[in-house]
Write a protein that holds these residues in place. Sequence first.
Motif, short mmCIF file in Angstrom:
data_model
loop_
_atom_site.label_atom_id
_atom_site.label_comp_id
_atom_site.label_asym_id
_atom_site.label_seq_id
_atom_site.Cartn_x
_atom_site.Cartn_y
_atom_site.Cartn_z
N ALA A 60 -3.45 19.73 4.11
CA ALA A 60 -2.54 19.32 3.03
C ALA A 60 -2.82 17.88 2.62
N GLY A 61 -3.18 17.04 3.59
CA GLY A 61 -3.51 15.65 3.28
C GLY A 61 -4.78 15.55 2.47
N VAL A 62 -5.77 16.37 2.80
CA VAL A 62 -7.01 16.37 2.02
C VAL A 62 -6.71 16.78 0.58
N HIS A 63 -5.86 17.79 0.43
CA HIS A 63 -5.49 18.24 -0.92
C HIS A 63 -4.75 17.14 -1.68
N ALA A 64 -3.81 16.48 -1.00
CA ALA A 64 -3.06 15.40 -1.64
C ALA A 64 -3.97 14.24 -1.99
N ARG A 65 -4.93 13.95 -1.13
CA ARG A 65 -5.87 12.86 -1.39
C ARG A 65 -6.73 13.11 -2.61
N ASP A 66 -7.10 14.39 -2.79
CA ASP A 66 -8.06 14.73 -3.84
C ASP A 66 -7.42 15.26 -5.11
N GLN A 67 -6.10 15.24 -5.19
CA GLN A 67 -5.45 15.88 -6.34
C GLN A 67 -5.61 15.10 -7.64
N MET A 98 0.84 -1.19 0.00
CA MET A 98 0.00 0.00 0.00
C MET A 98 0.88 1.24 0.00
N GLU A 99 0.54 2.20 -0.83
CA GLU A 99 1.30 3.43 -0.97
C GLU A 99 0.62 4.56 -0.18
N PRO A 100 1.32 5.68 0.01
CA PRO A 100 0.70 6.80 0.72
C PRO A 100 -0.64 7.22 0.11
N ALA A 101 -0.73 7.22 -1.22
CA ALA A 101 -1.98 7.61 -1.87
C ALA A 101 -3.13 6.70 -1.46
N ASP A 102 -2.83 5.43 -1.20
CA ASP A 102 -3.86 4.48 -0.80
C ASP A 102 -4.29 4.71 0.64
N LEU A 103 -3.33 4.92 1.53
CA LEU A 103 -3.66 5.14 2.93
C LEU A 103 -4.45 6.43 3.11
N LEU A 104 -4.14 7.44 2.32
CA LEU A 104 -4.87 8.71 2.42
C LEU A 104 -6.36 8.50 2.21
N GLN A 105 -6.72 7.56 1.34
CA GLN A 105 -8.13 7.31 1.06
C GLN A 105 -8.86 6.67 2.25
N LEU A 106 -8.09 6.11 3.18
CA LEU A 106 -8.69 5.42 4.32
C LEU A 106 -8.70 6.28 5.58
N LEU A 107 -8.17 7.49 5.46
CA LEU A 107 -8.11 8.41 6.60
C LEU A 107 -9.13 9.53 6.43
N SER A 108 -9.30 10.32 7.47
CA SER A 108 -10.30 11.38 7.48
C SER A 108 -9.73 12.61 8.19
N ASP A 109 -10.19 13.77 7.73
CA ASP A 109 -9.81 15.00 8.44
C ASP A 109 -10.82 15.31 9.54
N GLN A 110 -11.92 14.56 9.60
CA GLN A 110 -12.96 14.79 10.60
C GLN A 110 -12.88 13.81 11.76
N GLN A 111 -12.09 12.76 11.60
CA GLN A 111 -12.09 11.68 12.58
C GLN A 111 -10.68 11.09 12.68
N ALA A 112 -10.13 11.05 13.88
CA ALA A 112 -8.84 10.37 14.08
C ALA A 112 -9.08 8.87 13.99
N ARG A 113 -8.25 8.19 13.21
CA ARG A 113 -8.46 6.75 12.97
C ARG A 113 -7.25 5.95 13.42
N ARG A 114 -7.52 4.88 14.12
CA ARG A 114 -6.45 4.02 14.63
C ARG A 114 -5.83 3.22 13.50
N LEU A 115 -4.54 3.37 13.32
CA LEU A 115 -3.84 2.65 12.26
C LEU A 115 -3.97 1.15 12.45
N ARG A 116 -3.93 0.69 13.72
CA ARG A 116 -3.98 -0.75 13.97
C ARG A 116 -5.33 -1.32 13.60
#
Length: 346
Positions: free
Chosen positions: A85-92, A1-19
């Motif tokens: 910046a992560g939201v921007h990178a996710r949606d670019q 999995m690349e950074p672009a993939d993980l970005l799709q699984l994260l949120s700017d509205q909710q902290a998410r546990r990596l584990r």
Amino acid sequence: MEPADLLQLLSDQQARRLRVIENLLRGRRTVSTLYWGLRYDLLYLLDLNKHLPRGGLDAVAHTVVANGWAQWGSDEQPQLRLTSAGVHARDQRPYYQPGDVTAWPLLDLNVARQRLLLAIQVTSEYAHQTNRYYPLAVDQATRQTVRRWFYQVRDPALPAQMAAALTATWATLPPTVAAVTTAGLTGYQQPGQTTQQLADQFAITSWEAYLMHVTAVVAVAQAARDPHHVLAPLLAPTWQSPVTRSAQATLATVMTGTPLDRVAAERHIKPSTVREHLLEAAIMLPPTALPYDRLIPAAARQALLAALPQAIDDWEYTALPTELQERYDFFTFRLLAIWQHKRGVD
């Protein structure tokens, strides 16, 4: 999995546990993992990468943070929240988002996938009357199952039937998904491309290519629920309940009105196991599948909701007044959160 993939699984509205994300991918079905998978809307990730090692997402997560795309939370378990910046990178750039994924946890995906790929190869080689070829590397059980299916449906019309069935399903998929999936198939004088080769060809990530492939496998399996479908004998049995057999048995007993302590005694399991089974069922099944009104009486709902914050993610059992903790156990607290989530109340 690349950074672009993980970005799709994260949120700017909710902290998410990596584990939690890691455990979903690995198929670790603890109640905690399933609950937070529900809250993150990521339950469709279940079992998608069983070979992912523990800590397999750590490196990519550190890259995401190093690039300023996410920040670590302060919880005892590593949590990530997207930055602007992560939201921007996710949606670019457009990223493949599976459509309706509600059926994914209902399919034994790994079994269905191996059966489908080998069946396509066998049919292709049969169409060209090839007697000697290297079959795909699948487990022995899959090989035997596909062999039985082939001898059951073998007929000169089989290749045309298979082509028609796949073409009909492909027509329901986005063109890129159909193209990527087709390029990954193995058949007569046609070695299927790897996910990395597909990623390079279609300018996507390997994980996107895999998600597209999964989308196609689920679509074929859904079509094969029709008993007249050529793949019905092979794929129809791969549909399953999203909860374990033991949890199904517990829920069935609870639905008769039997008190939970008696359910434990009748099933020869611990009361805590009964509650875990019910939480699993609550997470994975529709709200109508459980007797919520009996498990969480109105008085309990009113008392707990009056003491809890509005946002479910902010709920903490240990933050409840001692009097409420003495009256209501963690099971009732968690079941209420699931019920509220399923009702769309947050």
